[in-house]
Design a protein around this motif. Structure first.
Motif, PDB file in Angstrom:
ATOM      1  N   VAL A  83       0.816  -1.218   0.000  1.00  0.00           N
ATOM      2  CA  VAL A  83       0.000   0.000   0.000  1.00  0.00           C
ATOM      3  C   VAL A  83       0.848   1.266   0.000  1.00  0.00           C
ATOM      4  CG1 VAL A  83      -1.981  -1.115   1.083  1.00  0.00           C
ATOM      5  CG2 VAL A  83      -0.301   0.051   2.516  1.00  0.00           C
ATOM      6  N   THR A  84       2.163   1.146   0.267  1.00  0.00           N
ATOM      7  CA  THR A  84       3.024   2.327   0.212  1.00  0.00           C
ATOM      8  C   THR A  84       3.790   2.404  -1.105  1.00  0.00           C
ATOM      9  OG1 THR A  84       4.758   1.117   1.380  1.00  0.00           O
ATOM     10  CG2 THR A  84       3.332   2.525   2.698  1.00  0.00           C
ATOM     11  N   GLU A  85       4.466   1.337  -1.504  1.00  0.00           N
ATOM     12  CA  GLU A  85       5.299   1.347  -2.709  1.00  0.00           C
ATOM     13  C   GLU A  85       4.679   0.571  -3.856  1.00  0.00           C
ATOM     14  OE1 GLU A  85       9.076  -0.231  -1.540  1.00  0.00           O
ATOM     15  OE2 GLU A  85       9.167   1.064   0.226  1.00  0.00           O
ATOM     16  N   GLY A  86       3.983  -0.521  -3.560  1.00  0.00           N
ATOM     17  CA  GLY A  86       3.428  -1.380  -4.593  1.00  0.00           C
ATOM     18  C   GLY A  86       4.443  -2.405  -5.072  1.00  0.00           C
ATOM     19  N   PHE A  87       3.973  -3.362  -5.847  1.00  0.00           N
ATOM     20  CA  PHE A  87       4.823  -4.409  -6.397  1.00  0.00           C
ATOM     21  C   PHE A  87       4.662  -4.425  -7.902  1.00  0.00           C
ATOM     22  CE2 PHE A  87       3.937  -5.868  -2.092  1.00  0.00           C
ATOM     23  CZ  PHE A  87       5.209  -6.165  -1.652  1.00  0.00           C
ATOM     24  N   LYS A  88       5.703  -4.886  -8.599  1.00  0.00           N
ATOM     25  CA  LYS A  88       5.599  -5.012 -10.057  1.00  0.00           C
ATOM     26  C   LYS A  88       6.427  -6.179 -10.546  1.00  0.00           C
ATOM     27  CE  LYS A  88       9.285  -1.888 -11.488  1.00  0.00           C
ATOM     28  NZ  LYS A  88       9.615  -0.752 -12.314  1.00  0.00           N
ATOM     29  N   LYS A  89       5.974  -6.754 -11.647  1.00  0.00           N
ATOM     30  CA  LYS A  89       6.682  -7.825 -12.345  1.00  0.00           C
ATOM     31  C   LYS A  89       6.799  -7.394 -13.801  1.00  0.00           C
ATOM     32  CE  LYS A  89       6.716 -11.574  -9.507  1.00  0.00           C
ATOM     33  NZ  LYS A  89       7.734 -12.552  -9.342  1.00  0.00           N
ATOM     34  N   GLU A  90       7.997  -7.557 -14.358  1.00  0.00           N
ATOM     35  CA  GLU A  90       8.225  -7.196 -15.755  1.00  0.00           C
ATOM     36  C   GLU A  90       8.355  -8.464 -16.579  1.00  0.00           C
ATOM     37  OE1 GLU A  90      11.552  -4.584 -16.075  1.00  0.00           O
ATOM     38  OE2 GLU A  90      10.610  -3.042 -14.832  1.00  0.00           O
ATOM     39  N   LEU A  91       7.675  -8.473 -17.724  1.00  0.00           N
ATOM     40  CA  LEU A  91       7.693  -9.612 -18.641  1.00  0.00           C
ATOM     41  C   LEU A  91       8.218  -9.155 -19.993  1.00  0.00           C
ATOM     42  CD1 LEU A  91       4.117 -10.816 -17.769  1.00  0.00           C
ATOM     43  CD2 LEU A  91       6.162 -12.111 -17.270  1.00  0.00           C
ATOM     44  N   ASP A  92       8.994 -10.012 -20.647  1.00  0.00           N
ATOM     45  CA  ASP A  92       9.469  -9.758 -22.005  1.00  0.00           C
ATOM     46  C   ASP A  92       8.737 -10.694 -22.954  1.00  0.00           C
ATOM     47  OD1 ASP A  92      11.312  -7.893 -21.102  1.00  0.00           O
ATOM     48  OD2 ASP A  92      12.921  -9.376 -20.921  1.00  0.00           O
ATOM     49  N   VAL A  93       8.194 -10.129 -24.033  1.00  0.00           N
ATOM     50  CA  VAL A  93       7.543 -10.906 -25.079  1.00  0.00           C
ATOM     51  C   VAL A  93       8.482 -10.895 -26.270  1.00  0.00           C
ATOM     52  CG1 VAL A  93       5.490 -11.118 -26.525  1.00  0.00           C
ATOM     53  CG2 VAL A  93       5.289 -10.165 -24.223  1.00  0.00           C
ATOM     54  N   VAL A  94       9.052 -12.072 -26.608  1.00  0.00           N
ATOM     55  CA  VAL A  94      10.103 -12.155 -27.617  1.00  0.00           C
ATOM     56  C   VAL A  94       9.649 -13.091 -28.729  1.00  0.00           C
ATOM     57  CG1 VAL A  94      12.510 -12.772 -28.048  1.00  0.00           C
ATOM     58  CG2 VAL A  94      11.854 -11.830 -25.844  1.00  0.00           C
ATOM     59  N   GLY A  95       9.754 -12.638 -29.976  1.00  0.00           N
ATOM     60  CA  GLY A  95       9.431 -13.489 -31.117  1.00  0.00           C
ATOM     61  C   GLY A  95       9.082 -12.654 -32.336  1.00  0.00           C
ATOM     62  N   VAL A  96       9.289 -13.223 -33.510  1.00  0.00           N
ATOM     63  CA  VAL A  96       8.967 -12.516 -34.744  1.00  0.00           C
ATOM     64  C   VAL A  96       7.455 -12.371 -34.838  1.00  0.00           C
ATOM     65  CG1 VAL A  96       9.095 -12.586 -37.256  1.00  0.00           C
ATOM     66  CG2 VAL A  96      11.011 -13.387 -35.889  1.00  0.00           C
ATOM     67  N   GLY A  97       7.006 -11.133 -34.945  1.00  0.00           N
ATOM     68  CA  GLY A  97       5.572 -10.867 -35.031  1.00  0.00           C
ATOM     69  C   GLY A  97       4.863 -10.834 -33.687  1.00  0.00           C
ATOM     70  N   TYR A  98       5.553 -11.092 -32.606  1.00  0.00           N
ATOM     71  CA  TYR A  98       4.938 -11.040 -31.279  1.00  0.00           C
ATOM     72  C   TYR A  98       4.802  -9.572 -30.874  1.00  0.00           C
ATOM     73  CZ  TYR A  98       5.696 -16.050 -30.560  1.00  0.00           C
ATOM     74  OH  TYR A  98       5.663 -17.409 -30.644  1.00  0.00           O
ATOM     75  N   ARG A  99       3.582  -9.188 -30.468  1.00  0.00           N
ATOM     76  CA  ARG A  99       3.312  -7.800 -30.120  1.00  0.00           C
ATOM     77  C   ARG A  99       2.392  -7.710 -28.922  1.00  0.00           C
ATOM     78  NH1 ARG A  99       1.590  -5.878 -35.855  1.00  0.00           N
ATOM     79  NH2 ARG A  99       1.877  -8.040 -36.137  1.00  0.00           N
ATOM     80  N   ALA A 100       2.444  -6.570 -28.260  1.00  0.00           N
ATOM     81  CA  ALA A 100       1.531  -6.269 -27.163  1.00  0.00           C
ATOM     82  C   ALA A 100       1.047  -4.840 -27.342  1.00  0.00           C
ATOM     83  CB  ALA A 100       2.232  -6.432 -25.820  1.00  0.00           C
ATOM     84  N   GLN A 101      -0.269  -4.653 -27.236  1.00  0.00           N
ATOM     85  CA  GLN A 101      -0.861  -3.324 -27.360  1.00  0.00           C
ATOM     86  C   GLN A 101      -1.890  -3.146 -26.264  1.00  0.00           C
ATOM     87  OE1 GLN A 101      -2.572  -3.529 -31.240  1.00  0.00           O
ATOM     88  NE2 GLN A 101      -0.708  -2.836 -32.265  1.00  0.00           N
ATOM     89  N   LYS A 102      -1.993  -1.921 -25.760  1.00  0.00           N
ATOM     90  CA  LYS A 102      -2.965  -1.641 -24.710  1.00  0.00           C
ATOM     91  C   LYS A 102      -3.927  -0.576 -25.187  1.00  0.00           C
ATOM     92  CE  LYS A 102      -3.604  -0.428 -19.943  1.00  0.00           C
ATOM     93  NZ  LYS A 102      -3.051  -0.092 -18.660  1.00  0.00           N
ATOM     94  N   GLN A 103      -5.221  -0.856 -24.996  1.00  0.00           N
ATOM     95  CA  GLN A 103      -6.262   0.110 -25.312  1.00  0.00           C
ATOM     96  C   GLN A 103      -7.207   0.146 -24.116  1.00  0.00           C
ATOM     97  OE1 GLN A 103      -7.908  -1.469 -28.880  1.00  0.00           O
ATOM     98  NE2 GLN A 103      -6.422  -0.435 -30.200  1.00  0.00           N
ATOM     99  N   GLY A 104      -7.189   1.251 -23.387  1.00  0.00           N
ATOM    100  CA  GLY A 104      -8.020   1.354 -22.188  1.00  0.00           C
ATOM    101  C   GLY A 104      -7.530   0.395 -21.113  1.00  0.00           C
ATOM    102  N   LYS A 105      -8.405  -0.525 -20.695  1.00  0.00           N
ATOM    103  CA  LYS A 105      -8.025  -1.518 -19.690  1.00  0.00           C
ATOM    104  C   LYS A 105      -7.849  -2.898 -20.308  1.00  0.00           C
ATOM    105  CE  LYS A 105      -9.895   0.728 -15.675  1.00  0.00           C
ATOM    106  NZ  LYS A 105      -9.242   0.506 -14.427  1.00  0.00           N
ATOM    107  N   THR A 106      -7.704  -2.957 -21.626  1.00  0.00           N
ATOM    108  CA  THR A 106      -7.542  -4.217 -22.337  1.00  0.00           C
ATOM    109  C   THR A 106      -6.175  -4.280 -22.995  1.00  0.00           C
ATOM    110  OG1 THR A 106      -9.904  -4.226 -22.811  1.00  0.00           O
ATOM    111  CG2 THR A 106      -8.558  -5.717 -24.089  1.00  0.00           C
TER     112      THR A 106
END
Length: 191
Positions: A83-106
């Protein structure tokens, strides 16, 4: 006595901790700038507030109670840090044509399947897709106040396309940013 369990948890400024002891266990509510977390602790653990600190005591020296002592303290400490700092995890998406996009909450992931995969943000969890300049790689950052839920969401995303299924040098898949993957040597060509 448990070395972790006996350590007091210092409550930082801006954080409030409420403890309600019942027969079923202690209900602990931690409020801070990043949100509110609530947890019911084991009935054999006694949680006390003492001048800006949280103390955990166990009812006996049985092996189970010793284990619960440290576990309870670790859970409460993670709630305060969350509740003070928060936690986070980072992920790498690796591959030809592999993509990630965010629109709103999706978040929409293209992972080499015939269809894109969409992920909705859970309450209290945010998924960010920072822009990167490297081709064929994307980065996802899962963050929130609850350490367990952040880890669970990150693990579910990672399981969509596990990197360990492809141990050869192509390295296609999703992995944690700090994860080390053992790679196999590729097949040698005929001579």
């Amino acid at each position: 006595m448990s070395r972790i369990g006996k350590m007091p948890i210092v409550i930082p400024k801006g954080v409030t901790v409420d403890v309600e002891n019942t027969d079923g266990g202690s209900s602990v509510t931690v409020k801070g700038p990043k949100g509110t977390l609530n947890q019911v602790m084991h009935r054999d653990m006694t949680i006390k507030l003492d001048s800006g600190r949280v103390l955990i005591e166990r009812s006996s020296d049985e092996k189970e109670h010793k284990a619960l002592h440290g576990l309870t303290r670790a859970i409460l400490n993670n709630m305060v840090v969350g509740v003070t700092e928060g936690f986070k995890k980072e992920l790498d998406v690796v591959g030809v044509g592999y993509r990630a996009q965010k629109q709103g909450k999706t978040v929409t992931l293209n992972l080499g399947y015939s269809h894109p995969i969409t992920i909705e943000e859970a309450p209290g969890i945010t998924i960010e897709v920072p822009q990167s300049n490297t081709p064929n790689t994307a980065k996802l950052v899962v963050s929130g106040a609850d350490k367990q839920r952040v880890g669970q969401v990150a693990a579910e995303i990672r399981n969509l396309r596990l990197l360990k299924k492809d141990p050869y040098p192509s390295g296609r898949g999703i992995r944690y940013s700090n994860e080390h993957i053992r790679r196999k040597a590729g097949k040698a060509g005929k001579k």
